[in-house]
Design an enzyme around this catalytic site. Sequence first.
Site, PDB file in Angstrom:
ATOM      1  CG  ASP A 180      -1.771   0.992   0.987  1.00 22.85           C
ATOM      2  OD1 ASP A 180      -2.270   1.370  -0.163  1.00 22.85           O
ATOM      3  OD2 ASP A 180      -2.831   1.139   2.159  1.00 22.85           O
ATOM      4  CG  ASN A 199      -7.491  -1.969  -5.640  1.00 13.70           C
ATOM      5  OD1 ASN A 199      -6.739  -2.821  -5.264  1.00 13.70           O
ATOM      6  ND2 ASN A 199      -8.110  -0.913  -4.513  1.00 13.70           N
TER       7      ASN A 199
HETATM    8  C1  IPE Z   1      -5.279  -2.846  -0.467  1.00 11.39           C
HETATM    9  O1  IPE Z   1      -4.962  -1.594  -0.635  1.00 11.39           O
HETATM   10  C2  IPE Z   1      -5.277  -3.689  -2.105  1.00 11.39           C
HETATM   11  C3  IPE Z   1      -3.997  -3.660  -2.282  1.00 11.39           C
HETATM   12  C4  IPE Z   1      -2.872  -3.514  -1.992  1.00 11.39           C
HETATM   13  C5  IPE Z   1      -3.858  -4.019  -3.936  1.00 11.39           C
HETATM   14  P1  IPE Z   1      -6.017  -0.607  -0.896  1.00 11.39           P
HETATM   15  O2  IPE Z   1      -5.390   0.974  -0.746  1.00 11.39           O
HETATM   16  O3  IPE Z   1      -7.053  -0.893  -2.216  1.00 11.39           O
HETATM   17  O4  IPE Z   1      -6.872  -0.892   0.462  1.00 11.39           O
HETATM   18  P2  IPE Z   1      -7.988   0.270   1.470  1.00 11.39           P
HETATM   19  O5  IPE Z   1      -8.854   0.836   0.362  1.00 11.39           O
HETATM   20  O6  IPE Z   1      -7.181   1.351   1.881  1.00 11.39           O
HETATM   21  O7  IPE Z   1      -8.277  -0.599   2.380  1.00 11.39           O
HETATM   22  C1  IPE Z   2      -1.418   0.297  -3.422  1.00 11.65           C
HETATM   23  O1  IPE Z   2      -1.341   1.631  -3.278  1.00 11.65           O
HETATM   24  C2  IPE Z   2      -1.582  -0.195  -4.925  1.00 11.65           C
HETATM   25  C3  IPE Z   2      -3.083  -0.641  -5.124  1.00 11.65           C
HETATM   26  C4  IPE Z   2      -3.906  -0.718  -4.368  1.00 11.65           C
HETATM   27  C5  IPE Z   2      -3.157  -1.229  -6.486  1.00 11.65           C
HETATM   28  P1  IPE Z   2      -2.519   2.777  -3.419  1.00 11.65           P
HETATM   29  O2  IPE Z   2      -2.738   2.853  -4.864  1.00 11.65           O
HETATM   30  O3  IPE Z   2      -3.426   2.251  -2.595  1.00 11.65           O
HETATM   31  O4  IPE Z   2      -1.782   4.013  -2.667  1.00 11.65           O
HETATM   32  P2  IPE Z   2      -2.355   4.886  -1.594  1.00 11.65           P
HETATM   33  O5  IPE Z   2      -2.890   4.183  -0.599  1.00 11.65           O
HETATM   34  O6  IPE Z   2      -3.657   5.828  -2.528  1.00 11.65           O
HETATM   35  O7  IPE Z   2      -1.230   5.610  -0.923  1.00 11.65           O
HETATM   36 MG    MG Z   3      -4.045   2.296  -0.672  1.00 15.13          MG
END
Ligand code: IPE
Ligand code: IPE
Ligand code: MG
Length: 230
Positions: free
Chosen positions: A21, A69
């Site tokens: 994340d 996602n």
């Molecule tokens: C979890 O991260 C999914 C992945 C790392 C692929 P998200 O950024 O989507 O999770 P939430 O929405 O903060 O819970």
């Molecule tokens: C994790 O990084 C990657 C995926 C969930 C695909 P994020 O895209 O969730 O990054 P933040 O949480 O917005 O910083």
């Molecule tokens: Mg995230």
Amino acid sequence: MVLPMNATLPATGLHVACIMDGNGRWARRRGLPRTAGHTAGEENLAEVVRIACARGVSYLTVFGFSTENWVRPKAEVRHILSLHKRLFGRVEELNANNVRINWIGRPFNEAGARTPAFVQRAIRQAIADTASNTGMVLTVAFDYGSRAELLRAAQLCISASEPITQEAVQSHLYSPELPNVDLLIRTSGESRISNFMLWQIANAQVFFTERSWPDLDAKEFDSALALLHK
Ligand code: IPE
Ligand code: IPE
Ligand code: MG
């Protein structure tokens, strides 16, 4: 930093799982578009794979893209999909590190599954091209959600008229051969599980770090591993 591979390290049997994340916030802090954060995240995954191999980890499972996602802006989703093609295309590196690729997620033909054909092909190809490797198993969770996985397992028990026991549920998970997770790492300061491997993490140690995924390095990975020796 590239760690030297140590082919003589015995496999530990250890299963480490990562919720990767913070790519978006990593990019924002640098004044870059979110997509640049995802690119950096994919590159760091290649580095974390090398670190995990060097530490003798047997199973590394990473959350690449969740069933939740898909609601992100189209251009961001497209970019993340293309990065998965790149990730599954790193066959030469994976073979050099003796890493076997595996995938968990909604089966491509299941109602609601959304993995596009070009990512399906990349996944199939990577699995085939690394099938004979005997080192670490790298499992990528793509179009993955733990509730969907568990509901499917329960439904498969019911349609096979099997009693719903722990063994039966385990046998119907996407990758039943994956052992329980020993250590779960989540980057970027979030203390959530976000529907990741709810069954498999039942007894895992959990390491939350403020570091964004693109900044997770060997030192931080070792701090997480140290949790197992406390
Ligand atoms: C979890 O991260 C999914 C992945 C790392 C692929 P998200 O950024 O989507 O999770 P939430 O929405 O903060 O819970
Ligand atoms: C994790 O990084 C990657 C995926 C969930 C695909 P994020 O895209 O969730 O990054 P933040 O949480 O917005 O910083
Ligand atoms: Mg995230």
